[in-house]
Motif scaffolding. Structure first.
Motif, short mmCIF file in Angstrom:
data_model
loop_
_atom_site.label_atom_id
_atom_site.label_comp_id
_atom_site.label_asym_id
_atom_site.label_seq_id
_atom_site.Cartn_x
_atom_site.Cartn_y
_atom_site.Cartn_z
N UNK A 94 0.85 -1.19 0.00
CA UNK A 94 0.00 0.00 0.00
C UNK A 94 0.88 1.23 0.00
N UNK A 95 0.82 1.98 -1.07
CA UNK A 95 1.74 3.11 -1.26
C UNK A 95 1.66 4.13 -0.13
N UNK A 96 0.45 4.39 0.37
CA UNK A 96 0.31 5.39 1.43
C UNK A 96 0.90 4.91 2.76
N UNK A 97 0.99 3.60 2.92
CA UNK A 97 1.48 3.04 4.17
C UNK A 97 2.95 2.69 4.14
N UNK A 98 3.50 2.53 2.93
CA UNK A 98 4.88 2.08 2.80
C UNK A 98 5.89 2.91 3.58
N UNK A 99 5.81 4.26 3.59
CA UNK A 99 6.79 5.05 4.35
C UNK A 99 6.77 4.75 5.86
N UNK A 100 5.65 4.22 6.35
CA UNK A 100 5.53 3.93 7.78
C UNK A 100 5.60 2.44 8.08
N UNK A 101 6.13 1.70 7.13
CA UNK A 101 6.13 0.25 7.21
C UNK A 101 6.82 -0.27 8.47
N UNK A 102 7.92 0.34 8.86
CA UNK A 102 8.69 -0.14 10.00
C UNK A 102 7.96 0.08 11.32
N UNK A 103 6.97 0.95 11.29
CA UNK A 103 6.20 1.23 12.51
C UNK A 103 4.87 0.48 12.50
N UNK A 104 4.24 0.42 11.34
CA UNK A 104 2.91 -0.17 11.24
C UNK A 104 2.88 -1.61 11.70
N UNK A 105 3.83 -2.42 11.25
CA UNK A 105 3.80 -3.85 11.57
C UNK A 105 3.96 -4.11 13.07
N UNK A 106 5.03 -3.62 13.72
CA UNK A 106 5.20 -3.94 15.15
C UNK A 106 4.15 -3.31 16.05
N UNK A 107 3.78 -2.06 15.76
CA UNK A 107 2.74 -1.41 16.56
C UNK A 107 1.39 -2.04 16.26
N UNK A 108 1.17 -2.37 14.99
CA UNK A 108 -0.11 -2.95 14.58
C UNK A 108 -0.38 -4.27 15.28
N UNK A 109 0.65 -5.11 15.45
CA UNK A 109 0.46 -6.39 16.14
C UNK A 109 -0.02 -6.15 17.57
N UNK A 110 0.62 -5.22 18.26
CA UNK A 110 0.26 -4.94 19.65
C UNK A 110 -1.16 -4.41 19.76
N UNK A 111 -1.51 -3.48 18.89
CA UNK A 111 -2.86 -2.92 18.91
C UNK A 111 -3.90 -4.00 18.62
N UNK A 112 -3.62 -4.82 17.63
CA UNK A 112 -4.54 -5.90 17.27
C UNK A 112 -4.73 -6.86 18.43
N UNK A 113 -3.68 -7.21 19.13
CA UNK A 113 -3.80 -8.13 20.26
C UNK A 113 -4.62 -7.52 21.39
N UNK A 114 -4.45 -6.23 21.63
CA UNK A 114 -5.25 -5.59 22.67
C UNK A 114 -6.73 -5.58 22.29
N UNK A 115 -7.01 -5.34 21.04
CA UNK A 115 -8.41 -5.35 20.58
C UNK A 115 -9.01 -6.75 20.71
N UNK A 116 -8.24 -7.76 20.34
CA UNK A 116 -8.74 -9.13 20.46
C UNK A 116 -8.95 -9.52 21.92
N UNK A 117 -8.03 -9.12 22.78
CA UNK A 117 -8.18 -9.43 24.21
C UNK A 117 -9.40 -8.72 24.80
N UNK A 118 -9.62 -7.48 24.37
CA UNK A 118 -10.80 -6.75 24.84
C UNK A 118 -12.08 -7.44 24.40
#
Length: 372
Positions: free
Chosen positions: A161-185
């Motif tokens: 995703x072109x709009x997300x590519x510049x933030x790729x190094x942040x999106x994946x590691x932060x995204x996993x944590x956020x997703x896990x919190x949402x699933x746990x909630x």
């Protein structure tokens, strides 16, 4: 590359706190350490996650299975084999059990077979009275592999995703944590279960979150400043949560307990990391012991409960208790809140497994030296 002994000391402090928590320490102590001591293990494991495994998944999975599944299976089967023998020796009995009054029973041949199947297929079925901490092996195995899969998926999406590519190094590691919190909630709010996972999966979900926190901390570690005043702040935050919003990694956690866990757990890790950093700066016996302890947490996980029985014998003699109380899980509960036997339980729970490990390593080293 210089070895990071700070993390080894973090693991040592965490395993010592785990042993103290299992030793019926006073409520104020137990509630404080339960806020963070198990998350510390997941965070320190995530600290060592490498991005090279995104392109070498097989190596990562093999390492995880070798380091977690194989030890779990070996020792779970060992305690399965000796379970009924423990009744013959009087170490276990059907009269005394855990703090809530639950007891264990001898296994029938069918139960032993079923437990073996559960061990092999689901990392369950282990002896709750002798292997009460074994859930961690399954939790970390699932969490680490889940982190790899989800990270790889989010990284792929960000890269495409072109709009997300510049933030790729942040999106994946932060995204996993956020997703896990949402699933746990979601899971805790609705009382849902992940059916294939023994105990429903809450520990695995939160384990994945904390694993991700460890990876993120590693990326930002150079910007993190260790100070005593922040160490005290972290300790105060953990203490306040332990008194007013108590939580831990209990598999039956409610939504409120889930909400109460991440902040004190992360603050507890940072407090532990700060203390470990200071201890690491001073060469000597204390540092050497803690590094050795942190490098050998496995035998403590496996054998601390059975090691408690030595102190239980002493407590039975001291208070003139029924000999059958040696079967109490994890320690003898009578007088537990009014004496200091928990300190001795903690010392023995760490000391016997470590001492046995040290002796075995020395013998093995001498044999290798002799054969050479």
């Amino acid at each position: 590359m210089q070895r990071n002994t700070v993390i080894s000391i973090c693991k040592a402090l965490a395993i010592i706190l785990m042993v103290i928590g299992h030793a019926d320490a006073p409520d104020v102590v137990s509630q404080f350490l339960y806020e963070f001591h198990m998350p510390v293990f997941f965070i320190t494991a995530g600290y060592f996650f490498s991005l090279r495994y995104l392109h070498d998944e097989a190596t990562f999975v093999k390492k995880r299975f070798k380091g977690l599944y194989i030890p779990f299976l070996k020792w779970a089967v060992f305690f399965l084999i000796i379970h009924n023998w423990m009744f013959d020796l009087g170490i276990l009995n059907e009269q005394y059990g855990n703090w809530s009054g639950g007891v264990t029973h001898p296994y029938s041949w069918h139960q032993m077979q079923q437990n073996l199947w559960n061990m092999v297929t689901a990392m369950g079925g282990y002896d709750q009275f002798l292997c009460g901490a074994f859930w961690f092996f399954r939790g970390l195995l699932v969490a680490s592999i889940a982190y790899l899969i989800i990270y790889k998926g989010l990284d792929y999406v960000a890269g495409r995703t072109s709009r997300l590519t510049p933030y790729r190094e942040v999106i994946a590691p932060v995204g996993v944590c956020v997703l896990m919190l949402l699933l746990a909630a979601w899971k805790t709010a609705e009382g849902l279960r992940i059916i294939p996972l023994i105990q429903g999966g809450y520990r695995e979900i939160m384990g994945t979150f904390f694993f991700g926190c460890g990876f993120l901390f590693r990326q930002w570690e150079r910007q993190y400043k260790v100070t005593w005043w922040m160490t005290i702040v972290f300790a105060v935050i953990v203490a306040l949560f332990s008194q007013y919003l108590t939580a831990n990694m209990n598999w039956r956690s409610s939504f409120t307990q889930f909400i109460s866990l991440p902040v004190p757990a992360i603050c507890g890790f940072l407090m532990t990391y700060n203390i470990a950093t200071y201890l690491n700066r001073h060469e000597g016996m204390v540092k050497r012991f803690l590094v050795y302890c942190g490098d050998n947490t496995l035998p403590i996980f496996v054998f601390h409960i059975i090691s408690y029985k030595v102190v239980s014998l002493l407590k039975i003699w001291y208070y003139d208790l029924d000999m059958a109380q040696i079967g109490c899980h994890m320690v003898i509960h009578e007088h537990a809140k009014e004496d200091w036997f928990w300190v001795l339980y903690a010392i023995v729970g760490v000391g016997i497994p470590l001492g046995w490990t040290w002796c075995c390593q020395r013998i093995k080293s001498r044999q290798q030296h002799t054969s050479a």
